[in-house]
Write a protein that holds these residues in place. Structure first.
Motif, short mmCIF file in Angstrom:
data_model
loop_
_atom_site.label_atom_id
_atom_site.label_comp_id
_atom_site.label_asym_id
_atom_site.label_seq_id
_atom_site.Cartn_x
_atom_site.Cartn_y
_atom_site.Cartn_z
N PHE A 16 -38.39 -15.29 -4.06
CA PHE A 16 -38.12 -14.93 -5.45
C PHE A 16 -37.53 -16.14 -6.14
N LYS A 17 -38.28 -16.73 -7.03
CA LYS A 17 -37.85 -17.90 -7.81
C LYS A 17 -37.31 -19.02 -6.93
N GLY A 18 -37.91 -19.20 -5.78
CA GLY A 18 -37.50 -20.26 -4.87
C GLY A 18 -36.53 -19.81 -3.79
N LEU A 69 -26.83 -22.80 -1.48
CA LEU A 69 -26.97 -22.33 -0.10
C LEU A 69 -28.43 -22.32 0.34
N ASN A 70 -29.30 -21.90 -0.57
CA ASN A 70 -30.73 -21.84 -0.26
C ASN A 70 -31.28 -23.24 -0.01
N ARG A 71 -30.86 -24.21 -0.83
CA ARG A 71 -31.32 -25.59 -0.66
C ARG A 71 -30.79 -26.19 0.64
N ARG A 72 -29.54 -25.89 0.95
CA ARG A 72 -28.91 -26.51 2.12
C ARG A 72 -29.40 -25.90 3.44
N GLY A 77 -31.40 -20.71 8.08
CA GLY A 77 -30.35 -21.66 8.43
C GLY A 77 -28.95 -21.11 8.33
N LEU A 78 -28.70 -20.20 7.39
CA LEU A 78 -27.36 -19.65 7.24
C LEU A 78 -27.00 -18.78 8.45
N MET A 79 -27.95 -18.02 8.95
CA MET A 79 -27.71 -17.22 10.15
C MET A 79 -27.52 -18.12 11.36
N LYS A 80 -28.29 -19.21 11.44
CA LYS A 80 -28.14 -20.14 12.55
C LYS A 80 -26.78 -20.83 12.51
#
Length: 110
Positions: A16-18, A69-72, A77-80
């Motif tokens: 959704f929008k990236g 957060l999405n870019r990083r 990745g956040l769960m990892k």
């Protein structure tokens, strides 16, 4: 005879929008919190101009934070990163019994 289109989006992440993956849920939760902030300020009697200003500042910060957060981290990745933080860095063993019994046959084997 009817013609059915094939779904070519199988196994692709929801986007959704990236935003991909669970970041969409963070955005939805943030929008809900910003709405709750607006309602709370409005019912508390805070002047409307200040309420709207606070709402836009909180919403813009939340929006920028979720996209950062999405870019990083990306889709998973956040769960990892959370799993990496919760797992131990080192596994220590303070007893030598583990190594002394490595060459023994397990019980019940002939």
């Amino acid at each position: 005879m009817p013609v059915y289109d094939l779904n070519r989006g199988i196994n692709k992440p929801v986007e959704f929008k990236g935003l991909v993956g669970s970041n969409i849920y963070f955005l939805v939760a943030g929008i809900g919190l910003v709405f709750a902030l607006f309602v709370t300020c409005y019912l508390a009697g805070v002047p409307l101009a200040l309420t709207v200003l606070l709402t836009f500042l909180a919403g813009g910060g939340m929006w920028a934070g979720v996209f950062a957060l999405n870019r990083r981290f990306g889709e998973h990745g956040l769960m990892k990163a959370a799993a990496r933080r919760s797992s131990p860095r080192y596994i220590t063993n303070r007893h030598s019994r583990l190594f002394q019994r490595l060459n023994e046959d397990p019980p019940g084997r002939a």
